[in-house]
Design a protein around this motif. Structure first.
Motif, short mmCIF file in Angstrom:
data_model
loop_
_atom_site.label_atom_id
_atom_site.label_comp_id
_atom_site.label_asym_id
_atom_site.label_seq_id
_atom_site.Cartn_x
_atom_site.Cartn_y
_atom_site.Cartn_z
N HIS A 36 -41.16 -113.56 20.37
CA HIS A 36 -40.81 -113.08 19.04
C HIS A 36 -41.21 -111.62 18.94
O HIS A 36 -42.08 -111.16 19.67
N PHE A 37 -40.59 -110.89 18.01
CA PHE A 37 -40.92 -109.48 17.84
C PHE A 37 -40.60 -109.04 16.42
O PHE A 37 -39.86 -109.70 15.71
N PHE A 38 -41.22 -107.94 16.02
CA PHE A 38 -40.97 -107.34 14.72
C PHE A 38 -39.99 -106.19 14.87
O PHE A 38 -40.04 -105.45 15.85
N VAL A 39 -39.10 -106.02 13.88
CA VAL A 39 -38.16 -104.91 13.84
C VAL A 39 -38.41 -104.15 12.54
O VAL A 39 -38.36 -104.74 11.46
N ILE A 40 -38.69 -102.86 12.67
CA ILE A 40 -38.97 -102.02 11.51
C ILE A 40 -37.90 -100.93 11.42
O ILE A 40 -37.84 -100.05 12.27
N PRO A 41 -37.02 -100.98 10.41
CA PRO A 41 -36.03 -99.90 10.27
C PRO A 41 -36.70 -98.62 9.79
O PRO A 41 -37.72 -98.66 9.09
N GLU A 42 -36.15 -97.48 10.17
CA GLU A 42 -36.76 -96.20 9.84
C GLU A 42 -36.86 -95.96 8.34
O GLU A 42 -37.67 -95.15 7.89
N SER A 43 -36.07 -96.66 7.55
CA SER A 43 -36.09 -96.47 6.09
C SER A 43 -37.32 -97.09 5.44
O SER A 43 -37.56 -96.88 4.25
N LEU A 44 -38.10 -97.86 6.20
CA LEU A 44 -39.28 -98.52 5.65
C LEU A 44 -40.56 -97.90 6.20
O LEU A 44 -40.63 -97.48 7.35
N GLU A 45 -41.57 -97.91 5.36
CA GLU A 45 -42.91 -97.52 5.80
C GLU A 45 -43.78 -98.76 5.71
O GLU A 45 -43.83 -99.42 4.67
N VAL A 46 -44.46 -99.09 6.77
CA VAL A 46 -45.31 -100.29 6.80
C VAL A 46 -46.59 -99.99 6.02
O VAL A 46 -47.27 -99.00 6.29
N ILE A 47 -46.90 -100.85 5.06
CA ILE A 47 -48.13 -100.65 4.28
C ILE A 47 -49.34 -100.90 5.17
O ILE A 47 -49.27 -101.66 6.14
N ASP A 48 -50.43 -100.25 4.85
CA ASP A 48 -51.62 -100.31 5.68
C ASP A 48 -52.14 -101.72 5.90
O ASP A 48 -52.63 -102.04 6.96
N GLY A 49 -52.02 -102.58 4.92
CA GLY A 49 -52.57 -103.93 5.04
C GLY A 49 -51.64 -104.96 5.66
O GLY A 49 -52.00 -106.14 5.75
N PHE A 50 -50.44 -104.54 6.10
CA PHE A 50 -49.51 -105.53 6.65
C PHE A 50 -50.10 -106.16 7.90
O PHE A 50 -50.61 -105.48 8.79
N ASP A 51 -50.03 -107.49 7.98
CA ASP A 51 -50.62 -108.24 9.08
C ASP A 51 -49.57 -108.60 10.12
O ASP A 51 -48.74 -109.46 9.89
N PHE A 52 -49.61 -107.92 11.25
CA PHE A 52 -48.66 -108.17 12.33
C PHE A 52 -49.09 -109.32 13.24
O PHE A 52 -48.51 -109.52 14.29
N SER A 53 -50.08 -110.09 12.83
CA SER A 53 -50.53 -111.20 13.68
C SER A 53 -49.76 -112.49 13.40
O SER A 53 -50.05 -113.53 14.00
N TYR A 54 -48.78 -112.45 12.51
CA TYR A 54 -48.00 -113.64 12.15
C TYR A 54 -47.36 -114.28 13.39
O TYR A 54 -46.81 -113.60 14.24
N MET A 55 -47.45 -115.58 13.45
CA MET A 55 -46.78 -116.37 14.50
C MET A 55 -46.08 -117.53 13.82
O MET A 55 -46.69 -118.25 13.03
N LYS A 66 -46.82 -92.68 11.93
CA LYS A 66 -47.82 -93.56 11.31
C LYS A 66 -47.85 -94.93 11.99
O LYS A 66 -48.91 -95.49 12.22
N LEU A 67 -46.66 -95.45 12.31
CA LEU A 67 -46.59 -96.77 12.94
C LEU A 67 -47.21 -96.74 14.33
O LEU A 67 -48.04 -97.58 14.67
N VAL A 68 -46.84 -95.78 15.14
CA VAL A 68 -47.34 -95.73 16.52
C VAL A 68 -48.82 -95.34 16.57
O VAL A 68 -49.53 -95.72 17.50
N ASP A 69 -49.31 -94.64 15.56
CA ASP A 69 -50.75 -94.35 15.50
C ASP A 69 -51.54 -95.64 15.29
O ASP A 69 -52.60 -95.83 15.88
N ARG A 70 -51.01 -96.53 14.46
CA ARG A 70 -51.68 -97.82 14.22
C ARG A 70 -51.44 -98.82 15.34
O ARG A 70 -52.30 -99.64 15.65
N PHE A 71 -50.23 -98.78 15.91
CA PHE A 71 -49.83 -99.76 16.92
C PHE A 71 -49.24 -99.01 18.12
O PHE A 71 -48.01 -98.85 18.21
#
Length: 92
Positions: free
Chosen positions: A53-72, A21-26
């Protein structure tokens, strides 16, 4: 500019639903197998990152559809770790 995203897994399972799901979106997200030390794993992400800077997503989490990865981070928090609260299954 999009920040790098690293998906941390305890195995080499690139077929997991959360990774797919993550790689399909990103499509630029990268899979990293967690080492024995989380500190070493974060260092590996930092070494592989193309962005400051970078984001780290552990496998135990699912990123919700509306999460905004544009944060700086602003100029005063460039050297800080930024953490987001996990949302529970009830949406809170």
């Amino acid at each position: 500019m999009a920040l790098d995203i690293f998906y941390l897994s305890n195995s080499n399972d690139t077929q997991s639903i959360s990774w797919q799901k993550l790689v399909d979106r990103f499509p630029y997200a990268r899979f990293v197998k967690r080492s024995n030390s989380i500190v070493d794993t974060y260092k590996e992400c930092a070494e592989k990152s193309y962005t400051k800077h970078f984001f780290v997503i552990p496998e135990s989490l699912e990123v919700i559809d509306g999460f905004d990865f544009s944060y700086m981070p602003d100029e005063w928090s460039q050297d800080s770790v930024h953490v987001w609260k996990q949302q529970n299954s009830s949406g809170k």
